[in-house]
Design an enzyme around this catalytic site. Sequence first.
Site, mmCIF file in Angstrom:
data_model
loop_
_atom_site.group_PDB
_atom_site.id
_atom_site.type_symbol
_atom_site.label_atom_id
_atom_site.label_comp_id
_atom_site.label_asym_id
_atom_site.label_seq_id
_atom_site.Cartn_x
_atom_site.Cartn_y
_atom_site.Cartn_z
ATOM 1 N N LYS A 219 0.822 -1.224 0.000
ATOM 2 C CA LYS A 219 0.000 0.000 0.000
ATOM 3 C C LYS A 219 0.849 1.264 0.000
ATOM 4 O O LYS A 219 0.485 2.246 -0.645
ATOM 5 C CB LYS A 219 -1.036 -0.001 1.126
ATOM 6 C CG LYS A 219 -0.476 0.173 2.495
ATOM 7 C CD LYS A 219 -1.587 0.120 3.511
ATOM 8 C CE LYS A 219 -1.053 -0.266 4.867
ATOM 9 N NZ LYS A 219 0.247 0.267 5.270
ATOM 10 N N ARG B 85 -6.524 2.622 11.164
ATOM 11 C CA ARG B 85 -6.218 1.209 11.373
ATOM 12 C C ARG B 85 -7.081 0.619 12.476
ATOM 13 O O ARG B 85 -6.940 -0.556 12.814
ATOM 14 C CB ARG B 85 -4.755 1.049 11.768
ATOM 15 C CG ARG B 85 -3.863 0.668 10.596
ATOM 16 C CD ARG B 85 -2.432 0.934 11.008
ATOM 17 N NE ARG B 85 -1.517 -0.048 10.554
ATOM 18 C CZ ARG B 85 -0.439 0.264 9.813
ATOM 19 N NH1 ARG B 85 -0.210 1.487 9.412
ATOM 20 N NH2 ARG B 85 0.404 -0.670 9.467
ATOM 21 N N ARG C 56 12.065 -7.675 2.882
ATOM 22 C CA ARG C 56 11.952 -6.263 2.481
ATOM 23 C C ARG C 56 13.160 -5.431 2.915
ATOM 24 O O ARG C 56 13.639 -5.553 4.030
ATOM 25 C CB ARG C 56 10.672 -5.679 3.078
ATOM 26 C CG ARG C 56 10.458 -4.223 2.729
ATOM 27 C CD ARG C 56 9.029 -3.834 2.847
ATOM 28 N NE ARG C 56 8.564 -3.713 4.226
ATOM 29 C CZ ARG C 56 7.362 -3.264 4.551
ATOM 30 N NH1 ARG C 56 6.509 -2.899 3.598
ATOM 31 N NH2 ARG C 56 6.990 -3.188 5.813
ATOM 32 N N ARG D 61 13.817 -2.877 8.090
ATOM 33 C CA ARG D 61 13.091 -2.257 9.202
ATOM 34 C C ARG D 61 13.109 -3.193 10.405
ATOM 35 O O ARG D 61 12.924 -4.392 10.242
ATOM 36 C CB ARG D 61 11.638 -2.001 8.780
ATOM 37 C CG ARG D 61 11.438 -0.644 8.161
ATOM 38 C CD ARG D 61 10.064 -0.487 7.568
ATOM 39 N NE ARG D 61 8.949 -0.798 8.477
ATOM 40 C CZ ARG D 61 7.682 -0.595 8.175
ATOM 41 N NH1 ARG D 61 7.350 -0.071 7.000
ATOM 42 N NH2 ARG D 61 6.734 -0.907 9.021
ATOM 43 N N ARG E 232 2.443 -8.089 13.834
ATOM 44 C CA ARG E 232 1.801 -7.009 13.062
ATOM 45 C C ARG E 232 0.630 -7.564 12.233
ATOM 46 O O ARG E 232 -0.406 -6.911 12.104
ATOM 47 C CB ARG E 232 2.818 -6.327 12.150
ATOM 48 C CG ARG E 232 3.764 -5.425 12.926
ATOM 49 C CD ARG E 232 4.989 -5.088 12.132
ATOM 50 N NE ARG E 232 4.721 -4.261 10.979
ATOM 51 C CZ ARG E 232 5.480 -4.253 9.876
ATOM 52 N NH1 ARG E 232 6.520 -5.039 9.775
ATOM 53 N NH2 ARG E 232 5.183 -3.455 8.885
HETATM 54 P P1 AMP Z 1 3.611 0.916 8.586
HETATM 55 O O1 AMP Z 1 4.797 1.669 8.102
HETATM 56 O O2 AMP Z 1 2.344 1.421 7.983
HETATM 57 O O3 AMP Z 1 3.772 -0.572 8.454
HETATM 58 O O4 AMP Z 1 3.491 1.227 10.164
HETATM 59 C C1 AMP Z 1 4.544 0.881 11.039
HETATM 60 C C2 AMP Z 1 4.059 0.914 12.473
HETATM 61 O O5 AMP Z 1 3.619 2.229 12.816
HETATM 62 C C3 AMP Z 1 2.872 0.024 12.795
HETATM 63 O O6 AMP Z 1 3.242 -1.342 13.041
HETATM 64 C C4 AMP Z 1 2.336 0.700 14.056
HETATM 65 O O7 AMP Z 1 3.147 0.411 15.185
HETATM 66 C C5 AMP Z 1 2.518 2.176 13.707
HETATM 67 N N1 AMP Z 1 1.321 2.699 13.000
HETATM 68 C C6 AMP Z 1 1.237 3.095 11.700
HETATM 69 N N2 AMP Z 1 -0.005 3.527 11.415
HETATM 70 C C7 AMP Z 1 -0.726 3.413 12.557
HETATM 71 C C8 AMP Z 1 -2.079 3.685 12.918
HETATM 72 N N3 AMP Z 1 -2.969 4.185 12.036
HETATM 73 N N4 AMP Z 1 -2.458 3.461 14.194
HETATM 74 C C9 AMP Z 1 -1.587 2.987 15.116
HETATM 75 N N5 AMP Z 1 -0.312 2.688 14.852
HETATM 76 C C10 AMP Z 1 0.130 2.898 13.587
#
Ligand code: AMP
Length: 219
Positions: A13, A88, A127, A160, A171
């Site tokens: 995404k 989320r 990744r 990461r 996750r």
């Molecule tokens: P992502 O880069 O989108 O995979 O997000 C990495 C991490 O950021 C997630 O595993 C959460 O710990 C935090 N995170 C990102 N977006 C949200 C959200 N909308 N609500 C809560 N935590 C978030």
Amino acid sequence: MFIIFIGAPGSGKGTQAKTLASALGVVHVPCGDLFRTAVEQGTELGRVAQEYMDRGELVPDEVTIGMIMERLSAPDTQRGVILDGFPRTVEQARALERAMDSHGGRVDLAVYLKVPNRVLMERLSGRLLCRRCQATYHQVFWPPHVADQCDFCGGELYQRRDDRAETSERRLEVYFGNTLPVVDFYRERGLLVEVNGDQYVENVRADLLTLIRQRAPRV
Ligand code: AMP
């Protein structure tokens, strides 16, 4: 124009939201990147966020909602927004709906990028990201031309912390528990479109553009 991107970690995404935003001339607002920037800058928000991110948990709603609402109040968002990785949780979706209602705005579309679980784990475990321009690679499926170096900007590639196997699994669990209900939230409102994310990046992008043009004619 206001489009939301929903998808599991590893669904692609971020990649799709970023290229689509530049193709449509709107602002890309990636929730996870905002947290990672706060972590790098060593802010209080970053310190709080990191604890949760390292465990593969969601950052608490009140913190996340506050950060996103502040970002959405910046003038550049008037051009239109692709919101990536937010909401989320259903609570976040409700908060966004209330904020949009109070400003006379609305969500045009929620895109749900669907990818089978097995593929998600394969993608996350290999990744790699560029430290400088955030371009994404995969050790096996899309390796860089020169090991550990970004093809676009020469930046250093890294994994990461939260892409390591145990955290990735958590996750995905969190995603299925908390975020799938958000898919239903937008389906009930007639705003959801589903896109097959298990295809070549270019094909996903083409499907997305077709759907968005059909469903969000303001684009
Ligand atoms: P992502 O880069 O989108 O995979 O997000 C990495 C991490 O950021 C997630 O595993 C959460 O710990 C935090 N995170 C990102 N977006 C949200 C959200 N909308 N609500 C809560 N935590 C978030």
